[in-house]
Design a protein around this motif. Structure first.
Motif, PDB file in Angstrom:
ATOM      1  N   MET A 259      71.050  38.734  19.429  1.00 49.36           N
ATOM      2  CA  MET A 259      69.833  39.517  19.655  1.00 49.36           C
ATOM      3  C   MET A 259      70.260  40.772  20.396  1.00 49.36           C
ATOM      4  O   MET A 259      70.894  40.674  21.455  1.00 49.36           O
TER       5      MET A 259
ATOM      6  N   ARG B  52      66.930  36.471  26.642  1.00 47.89           N
ATOM      7  CA  ARG B  52      66.305  35.911  25.449  1.00 47.89           C
ATOM      8  C   ARG B  52      65.682  34.573  25.763  1.00 47.89           C
ATOM      9  O   ARG B  52      66.115  33.856  26.657  1.00 47.89           O
TER      10      ARG B  52
ATOM     11  N   ASN C 150      65.192  31.392  23.607  1.00 48.72           N
ATOM     12  CA  ASN C 150      65.540  30.806  22.314  1.00 48.72           C
ATOM     13  C   ASN C 150      64.384  29.990  21.726  1.00 48.72           C
ATOM     14  O   ASN C 150      64.228  29.922  20.507  1.00 48.72           O
TER      15      ASN C 150
ATOM     16  N   THR D 148      62.650  35.216  21.069  1.00 53.69           N
ATOM     17  CA  THR D 148      62.207  36.472  21.661  1.00 53.69           C
ATOM     18  C   THR D 148      63.312  37.055  22.526  1.00 53.69           C
ATOM     19  O   THR D 148      64.035  36.312  23.191  1.00 53.69           O
ATOM     20  N   VAL D 149      63.426  38.366  22.503  1.00 56.44           N
ATOM     21  CA  VAL D 149      64.402  39.051  23.333  1.00 56.44           C
ATOM     22  C   VAL D 149      63.690  40.101  24.173  1.00 56.44           C
ATOM     23  O   VAL D 149      62.691  40.679  23.740  1.00 56.44           O
TER      24      VAL D 149
ATOM     25  N   CYS E 232      64.915  46.726  18.380  1.00 50.96           N
ATOM     26  CA  CYS E 232      65.561  45.426  18.515  1.00 50.96           C
ATOM     27  C   CYS E 232      66.122  45.023  17.152  1.00 50.96           C
ATOM     28  O   CYS E 232      65.649  45.478  16.103  1.00 50.96           O
TER      29      CYS E 232
END
Length: 117
Positions: free
Chosen positions: A34, A71, A73, A77-78, A95
């Motif tokens: 990411m 992030r 997991n 989402t980052v 992103c």
């Protein structure tokens, strides 16, 4: 085609902070890398920061000590926490998700970050 959706950009004064978020519009399984990239006016897109599933991070030199990538997991989402922002950080931030480092397969449409007094 799954797309990434960024949020959190805006206008901030020098020295201020912003937090960017990125979430996919659908399901993506086993994302490894990411990453965040940015593109300033008249310049090429550049790598900003990346994070692996185990939490290993990598930053471009100009943001080290000021930006933090993280992030979630479970939510795929980052985030990018940006502190001590400078005018030279002004750019569109993207992103990107990939199955290997530095080889994005999915991109967001970008969010504008403007640092100005």
């Amino acid at each position: 085609q799954v797309q990434l959706v960024e949020s959190g950009g805006g206008l901030v004064q020098p020295g201020g902070s912003l937090r960017l978020s990125c979430v996919p519009s659908g399901s993506i399984f086993r994302v490894y890398a990411m990453e965040w990239y940015r593109q300033a006016p008249g310049k090429q897109r550049e790598f900003v920061a990346g994070v692996t599933p185990g939490g290993n991070t990598h930053y471009t030199d100009s943001v080290k000590g000021r930006f933090t990538i993280s992030r979630d997991n479970s939510k795929t989402t980052v985030y990018l926490q940006m502190n001590s922002l400078k005018p030279e950080d002004t750019a569109v931030y993207y992103c990107a998700f990939g199955f290997v480092v530095a080889a994005p397969k999915y991109w967001g449409q970008g969010t504008q970050v403007t640092v100005s007094s």
